[in-house]
Scaffold this active site. Structure first.
Site, short mmCIF file in Angstrom:
data_model
loop_
_atom_site.label_atom_id
_atom_site.label_comp_id
_atom_site.label_asym_id
_atom_site.label_seq_id
_atom_site.Cartn_x
_atom_site.Cartn_y
_atom_site.Cartn_z
N ALA A 78 -18.19 -30.97 -15.15
CA ALA A 78 -17.03 -31.57 -15.80
C ALA A 78 -16.84 -30.91 -17.17
O ALA A 78 -17.76 -30.32 -17.72
CB ALA A 78 -17.23 -33.07 -15.96
N GLY A 122 -20.21 -32.29 -12.19
CA GLY A 122 -19.01 -32.74 -11.51
C GLY A 122 -18.61 -31.84 -10.37
O GLY A 122 -18.02 -32.30 -9.38
N GLU A 125 -20.68 -32.88 -7.52
CA GLU A 125 -20.18 -34.18 -7.07
C GLU A 125 -18.90 -34.01 -6.25
O GLU A 125 -18.72 -34.68 -5.22
CB GLU A 125 -19.95 -35.09 -8.26
N GLU A 145 -26.83 -33.28 -15.75
CA GLU A 145 -26.31 -34.14 -16.80
C GLU A 145 -27.40 -34.67 -17.73
O GLU A 145 -27.14 -34.99 -18.89
CB GLU A 145 -25.54 -35.32 -16.18
#
Length: 271
Positions: A78, A122, A125, A145
């Site tokens: 992300a 992300g 994910e 993360e």
């Protein structure tokens, strides 16, 4: 294959700035397109992706979907700049990433992730939100993360633990280590690993095979598999059996079985 990367009547005039959408041979190919940020997922990209998937869901020409990135990165996480200065109240009140995730996971048509290079945070994910992953031998997966003082926030832990097991998920999430493509295949994270040069050929071939099937049975299979991830085994088996029974009310069931008996290719009509 015509690229949709700007205003287009087929998209109702919506301009996509962070993705490229192509539709050909009943396949919708969505390419993440933020090369300057290694396809890092910001809200604009995620919302465009959700919109493009929603359009593909409604488009009869799109029977299967492939999401991919670049040779270097599927998506390298992300966008940290999006989040770095935010506080708890801001992300909690905005319910950060919730609607964006739902826009992706509510799609009923099958979605293949074609992953080369980095698929981190992300990006990993997002790949796991797809129905299955075909990985190039250059692919690297991770949920790092923890290195940023946070944890996955788009379903990464829940999905990863179901795919690779608790021990592997803990190992990756707590240490932040990357998983190479061959380990990802052995662990069940990806369906298959192919040479990087053949990634898109293999992914589109898989999508094309899916597109040839009855759309009714394809959607039923996807729904049953996802239901099995969410409920107890007994309920999952009953749900699967009832969908199986329901498919006997379709024309495609009659066509498929008669074609098998008559030793010919079925001509499905999605009815």
């Amino acid at each position: 294959m015509t690229a949709l990367h700007g205003d287009s009547p087929e998209r109702g005039g919506m301009a996509y700035k962070n993705i490229i959408v192509d539709i050909e041979d009943n396949i919708c190919l969505i390419r993440l397109d933020r090369p300057e940020a290694m396809n890092a997922l910001n809200l604009d990209l995620l919302r465009e992706l959700g919109s493009a998937l929603g359009e593909a869901q409604k488009n009869d020409k799109a029977r299967a979907i492939v999401i991919t990135g670049s040779e270097k990165a599927f998506a390298a996480g992300a966008d940290i700049k999006l989040m770095a200065d935010k506080c708890f109240v801001e992300v909690f009140a905005a319910d950060l990433f919730t609607e964006e995730e739902r826009a992706i996971t509510r799609i009923r048509k099958p979605i293949i992730a074609a992953v080369a290079g980095y698929s981190l945070g992300g990006g990993c994910e997002l790949a796991m939100m797809c129905d299955f992953i075909i990985a190039a031998d250059t692919a690297k997966f991770g949920l790092p993360e923890v290195n940023l003082g946070v944890m996955p926030g788009m379903g990464g832990l829940g999905r990863l633990s179901r795919l690779v097991g608790r021990a592997k998920a803990m190992d990756m999430a707590l240490t932040g280590r990357f998983m190479e493509a061959d380990e990802a295949e052995r662990s069940g994270l990806v369906a298959r690993v192919v040479p990087a040069k053949k990634l898109m050929e293999e992914a589109t071939a898989a999508a094309r095979r899916i597109a040839e099937k009855s759309n009714v049975s394809v959607m039923a299979i996807k729904e049953a598999v996802h239901r099995a991830d969410e409920v107890a085994l007994g309920e999952a088996l009953m749900f699967e059996r009832r969908l199986f029974h329901a498919l006997f009310a379709t024309e495609d069931q009659k066509e498929g079985m008669n074609a098998f008996i008559e030793k010919r290719e079925p001509q499905f009509r999605d009815k």
